[in-house]
Design an enzyme around this catalytic site. Structure first.
Site, PDB file in Angstrom:
ATOM      1  N   LYS A  55       0.845  -1.199   0.000  1.00  0.00           N
ATOM      2  CA  LYS A  55       0.000   0.000   0.000  1.00  0.00           C
ATOM      3  C   LYS A  55       0.880   1.249   0.000  1.00  0.00           C
ATOM      4  CE  LYS A  55      -4.078  -1.862   2.309  1.00  0.00           C
ATOM      5  NZ  LYS A  55      -4.682  -2.260   3.566  1.00  0.00           N
ATOM      6  N   GLN A  99      -5.370  -1.358   9.652  1.00  0.00           N
ATOM      7  CA  GLN A  99      -5.481  -2.705   9.074  1.00  0.00           C
ATOM      8  C   GLN A  99      -6.203  -3.646  10.047  1.00  0.00           C
ATOM      9  OE1 GLN A  99      -4.397  -3.413   5.959  1.00  0.00           O
ATOM     10  NE2 GLN A  99      -4.824  -5.581   6.018  1.00  0.00           N
ATOM     11  N   ASP A 122     -11.455   3.841   4.312  1.00  0.00           N
ATOM     12  CA  ASP A 122     -11.855   2.433   4.372  1.00  0.00           C
ATOM     13  C   ASP A 122     -13.383   2.297   4.388  1.00  0.00           C
ATOM     14  OD1 ASP A 122     -10.466   0.100   4.378  1.00  0.00           O
ATOM     15  OD2 ASP A 122     -10.218  -0.011   6.554  1.00  0.00           O
TER      16      ASP A 122
HETATM   17  N1  GUN Z   1      -8.014  -6.303   6.117  1.00  0.00           N
HETATM   18  C1  GUN Z   1      -8.305  -6.944   4.957  1.00  0.00           C
HETATM   19  N2  GUN Z   1      -8.920  -6.114   4.098  1.00  0.00           N
HETATM   20  C2  GUN Z   1      -9.017  -4.923   4.716  1.00  0.00           C
HETATM   21  C3  GUN Z   1      -9.570  -3.664   4.329  1.00  0.00           C
HETATM   22  O1  GUN Z   1     -10.096  -3.464   3.239  1.00  0.00           O
HETATM   23  N3  GUN Z   1      -9.474  -2.672   5.271  1.00  0.00           N
HETATM   24  C4  GUN Z   1      -8.908  -2.873   6.487  1.00  0.00           C
HETATM   25  N4  GUN Z   1      -8.876  -1.854   7.327  1.00  0.00           N
HETATM   26  N5  GUN Z   1      -8.390  -4.030   6.858  1.00  0.00           N
HETATM   27  C5  GUN Z   1      -8.443  -5.039   5.980  1.00  0.00           C
END
Ligand code: GUN
Length: 303
Positions: A55, A99, A122
C-alpha cells in the site's frame, strides 16, 4: 477449457491507478501539498506486513504521501486511540486506514469509530456505513467498490447497466458482503445476501446473474451452482497447503475456478482479479477525501 471471459482486475487496477496519479498531481498543484494516506498495522502478521508495505509503495507511486505506522502486538487500546486522534488532527493526512483484524485484546469497533469520517478511506465508520445505507455519497469500502467497478465495466454496453439483474452476495462481513449488497441495491439489482447459515445455498446462488463470493471458504462455489452465462466475482484469497515440491501453497478463491469458468459468462481469477482493485480503490478514496478536505471540487464520476 475456459468458456468464460476473464475479468482482468490487474489491468483495470493499473488504469485506475493511472487516473489517480493524474488527479493526485492536479490536487498537489491546487492545494500546494500532496494528498496523504496513513496506514496503521498492529502486530507482526507477515501477510499483513507485505500488504501494508505494498500500500505504501503504490501510494508513493501515485504521487501521494505515505505514512506508515507498524506497531508492536502489545500496543494498548489507549496508545492506538491516541495515534488515530493525532492522525485525525494532522492536516497532511487525508486518509486513515487501520489494518484489520486487530489483535484480540484491542476493541476494533472503538478504534474504527475514532477515525474522523472525513478521513475514513476504508468506509467503515458508522457515518460512512450509514451514508451508504441511505444511498448518500460518501467513502465506500475499497473491496466492494472495486468489485462494483469491475461489474459496471462488464455490463457497460447493457442498457440500464446492472439494473434489474439478480445478484447474490455470499458473505455478510462489514468489509465486503454488507457494503457490496448496498452498492448493488443502489444499482437497482435484486440482491440476496447469503451466508454460512443459508438454506440450500446452491439453489439460492443458481438464480443469480451476478455472484459475489466473499466467504473465505476455499473453492466453495461449484460449477453446478452457477447459472450459465452468470458473472462471477471472487473476493476470496485462500492459500492451499503446499503441494509436493512447493515452498508455499497456491492462492485460490472462494470459487472453483476451473469448473465455474466452463459455465460462467465472465469470472475474476485469483490472483489478479479483485485483489489488485482493493489498493487501487484505496488510493482513489484517498484522493477523493483529499479534495473534500481541502474544499476542492472533483467532478462527479471523474474517478
Ligand atoms: N483487512 C483486509 N482487508 C481490509 C480492508 O479493506 N481494510 C482494512 N482496514 N483491513 C483489511
Amino acid at each position: 477449457m475456459s468458456g468464460a471471459a476473464i475479468i482482468d482486475g490487474k489491468a483495470f487496477a493499473e488504469t485506475l491507478r493511472g487516473k489517480v496519479a493524474k488527479i493526485a498531481a492536479s490536487f498537489e498543484q491546487a492545494a500546494g501539498r500532496k494528498a496523504g494516506l496513513a496506514v496503521v498495522l498492529v502486530g507482526e502478521d507477515p501477510a499483513s506486513q507485505v500488504y501494508v508495505r505494498s500500500k505504501g509503495k503504490q501510494t508513493v507511486a501515485c504521487g501521494m504521501e505515505s505514512f506508515q505506522f507498524l506497531l508492536p502486538t502489545e500496543t494498548t487500546q489507549d496508545e492506538l486511540l491516541h495515534l488515530v486522534r493525532r492522525l485525525n488532527d494532522d492536516p497532511a493526512v487525508d486518509g486513515i486506514l487501520v489494518q484489520l483484524p486487530l489483535p484480540s485484546h484491542l476493541d476494533e469497533q472503538e478504534v474504527v469509530e475514532a477515525i474522523d469520517p472525513n478521513k475514513d478511506v476504508d468506509g467503515l465508520t458508522p457515518v460512512s456505513t450509514g451514508r451508504l445505507a441511505l444511498g448518500l455519497p460518501g467513502l465506500v469500502p475499497c473491496t466492494p467498490l472495486g468489485c462494483l467497478m469491475l461489474l459496471a465495466d462488464r455490463f457497460r454496453d447493457r442498457p440500464g447497466s446492472l439494473s434489474g439483474l439478480d445478484a447474490v452476495v455470499i458473505g455478510r462481513s462489514i468489509l465486503v458482503g454488507k457494503p457490496m449488497a448496498q452498492l448493488l441495491i443502489k444499482e437497482s439489482c435484486t440482491v440476496t445476501i447469503a451466508h454460512s447459515r443459508t438454506k440450500d445455498l446452491a439453489q439460492v446462488v443458481r438464480r443469480a446473474d451476478i455472484i459475489v463470493a466473499a466467504v473465505g471458504r476455499t473453492e466453495m462455489v461449484k460449477a453446478d451452482w452457477v447459472k450459465p452465462g452468470a458473472t462471477v466475482i471472487d473476493v476470496g484469497i485462500n492459500r492451499l497447503p503446499p503441494a509436493e515440491g512447493e515452498a508455499k501453497g497456491r492462492l485460490v478463491g472462494d470459487v472453483d475456478f476451473a469448473g465455474v469458468s466452463a459455465v460462467a459468462g465472465a469470472i475474476t481469477p485469483v490472483p489478479g482479479g479483485v485483489g489488485p482493485m482493493t489498493i487501487a480503490v484505496l488510493l482513489r478514496n484517498t484522493v477523493v477525501a483529499a479534495h473534500r478536505n481541502e474544499g476542492l471540487t472533483l467532478a462527479e464520476g471523474a474517478i
